[in-house]
Write an enzyme that holds these catalytic residues in place. Structure first.
Site, PDB file in Angstrom:
ATOM      1  N   HIS A 105       0.838  -1.209   0.000  1.00 20.42           N
ATOM      2  CA  HIS A 105       0.000   0.000   0.000  1.00 20.42           C
ATOM      3  C   HIS A 105       0.873   1.260   0.000  1.00 20.42           C
ATOM      4  CE1 HIS A 105      -2.966  -2.696   2.390  1.00 20.42           C
ATOM      5  NE2 HIS A 105      -3.469  -2.567   1.182  1.00 20.42           N
TER       6      HIS A 105
ATOM      7  N   LYS B 238     -18.224  -6.342   7.746  1.00 17.55           N
ATOM      8  CA  LYS B 238     -17.016  -7.146   7.940  1.00 17.55           C
ATOM      9  C   LYS B 238     -16.486  -6.938   9.347  1.00 17.55           C
ATOM     10  CE  LYS B 238     -15.180  -7.780   3.332  1.00 17.55           C
ATOM     11  NZ  LYS B 238     -14.119  -7.393   2.414  1.00 17.55           N
TER      12      LYS B 238
ATOM     13  N   ARG C 222      -2.179  -6.286  -8.581  1.00 12.03           N
ATOM     14  CA  ARG C 222      -1.078  -7.196  -8.288  1.00 12.03           C
ATOM     15  C   ARG C 222      -0.975  -8.283  -9.337  1.00 12.03           C
ATOM     16  NH1 ARG C 222      -3.153  -7.487  -2.258  1.00 12.03           N
ATOM     17  NH2 ARG C 222      -4.989  -7.138  -3.526  1.00 12.03           N
TER      18      ARG C 222
ATOM     19  N   SER D   9      -2.922  -7.608   2.832  1.00 12.80           N
ATOM     20  CA  SER D   9      -3.178  -7.525   4.275  1.00 12.80           C
ATOM     21  C   SER D   9      -3.585  -8.888   4.824  1.00 12.80           C
ATOM     22  CB  SER D   9      -4.297  -6.515   4.554  1.00 12.80           C
ATOM     23  OG  SER D   9      -3.917  -5.239   4.134  1.00 12.80           O
TER      24      SER D   9
HETATM   25  P1  ADP Z   1      -5.626  -6.067   0.574  1.00 12.63           P
HETATM   26  O1  ADP Z   1      -6.363  -6.523   1.792  1.00 12.63           O
HETATM   27  O2  ADP Z   1      -5.699  -7.046  -0.560  1.00 12.63           O
HETATM   28  O3  ADP Z   1      -4.229  -5.599   0.849  1.00 12.63           O
HETATM   29  P2  ADP Z   1      -6.985  -3.464   0.360  1.00 12.63           P
HETATM   30  O4  ADP Z   1      -8.464  -3.375   0.230  1.00 12.63           O
HETATM   31  O5  ADP Z   1      -6.428  -2.974   1.623  1.00 12.63           O
HETATM   32  O6  ADP Z   1      -6.530  -4.929   0.000  1.00 12.63           O
HETATM   33  O7  ADP Z   1      -6.251  -2.781  -0.878  1.00 12.63           O
HETATM   34  C1  ADP Z   1      -6.516  -1.510  -1.338  1.00 12.63           C
HETATM   35  C2  ADP Z   1      -5.890  -1.367  -2.697  1.00 12.63           C
HETATM   36  O8  ADP Z   1      -4.499  -1.592  -2.619  1.00 12.63           O
HETATM   37  C3  ADP Z   1      -6.397  -2.350  -3.773  1.00 12.63           C
HETATM   38  O9  ADP Z   1      -6.468  -1.659  -5.003  1.00 12.63           O
HETATM   39  C4  ADP Z   1      -5.321  -3.398  -3.820  1.00 12.63           C
HETATM   40  O10 ADP Z   1      -5.268  -4.027  -5.092  1.00 12.63           O
HETATM   41  C5  ADP Z   1      -4.098  -2.541  -3.588  1.00 12.63           C
HETATM   42  N1  ADP Z   1      -2.978  -3.302  -3.064  1.00 12.63           N
HETATM   43  C6  ADP Z   1      -2.935  -4.034  -1.937  1.00 12.63           C
HETATM   44  N2  ADP Z   1      -1.728  -4.616  -1.780  1.00 12.63           N
HETATM   45  C7  ADP Z   1      -0.990  -4.250  -2.863  1.00 12.63           C
HETATM   46  C8  ADP Z   1       0.326  -4.550  -3.321  1.00 12.63           C
HETATM   47  N3  ADP Z   1       1.115  -5.389  -2.650  1.00 12.63           N
HETATM   48  N4  ADP Z   1       0.761  -3.971  -4.474  1.00 12.63           N
HETATM   49  C9  ADP Z   1      -0.074  -3.178  -5.178  1.00 12.63           C
HETATM   50  N5  ADP Z   1      -1.346  -2.864  -4.814  1.00 12.63           N
HETATM   51  C10 ADP Z   1      -1.797  -3.402  -3.681  1.00 12.63           C
END
Ligand code: ADP
Length: 160
Positions: A17, A41, A90, A128
């Protein structure tokens, strides 16, 4: 002024992130990072905790502001004067859902466009949920999240 919104659960914020925030913040005058308050959730961290962690993680990005929102993303963006939504991609598996969401948001608010940033390769595997899973078994997550986040996760799983 161009203002963009990077929405997500951020439960908790990871280096993946932070990488997207760092890159996206260079493209816009202001970048809002929006923590989704989803009452259906049960997250590991409360919205307040997730906002706080993002504030610490993003303290050096001067044009980044952390907010929380509930309800429809496109409506929140419209009300906040935001025309661009940032999402990270990703793998191909992310694409189908993201495409659907982007098209839905555009249908709800025609001025709302989604910009995708592809993951940096070193974070391509990172989410996450992986961090939570590894931490729940007592594993080392120091390569995935900043130190202070790791401490908070450990404290959570110890029930503190
Ligand atoms: P996650 O729980 O999968 O980390 P979030 O809802 O917190 O997802 O993610 C918010 C945004 O950040 C989404 O667009 C997700 O694709 C992106 N994201 C999460 N982790 C990464 C990563 N490692 N690289 C690029 N984008 C990411």
């Amino acid at each position: 002024m161009t203002r963009a919104l990077y929405p997500g659960s951020f439960d908790p914020v990871t280096y993946g992130h932070i990488d997207i925030i760092s890159r996206a913040s260079g493209f816009f005058d202001e970048l809002y990072v929006g923590v989704l308050n989803n009452k259906e959730k049960t997250p590991l961290f409360s919205v307040e905790e997730r906002v706080k962690m993002l504030e610490i993680a993003c303290k050096d990005f001067l044009n980044v502001k952390i907010v929380s929102y509930s309800g429809l993303l496109a409506e929140y963006a419209k009300q906040s004067g935001i025309n661009v939504i940032i999402r990270g991609l990703r793998a191909v598996t992310d694409f189908e859902y993201e495409l659907q969401m982007a098209q839905t948001n555009r249908k709800i608010s025609s001025s709302c466009d989604t910009v995708f940033l592809t993951t940096s390769l070193e974070y391509a595997y990172l989410s996450s949920s992986i961090v939570r899973e590894v931490a729940s078994y007592g594993g080392d997550v120091s390569n995935f999240v900043p130190d202070f986040v790791e401490k908070s996760i450990k404290a959570k799983y110890r029930g503190e």
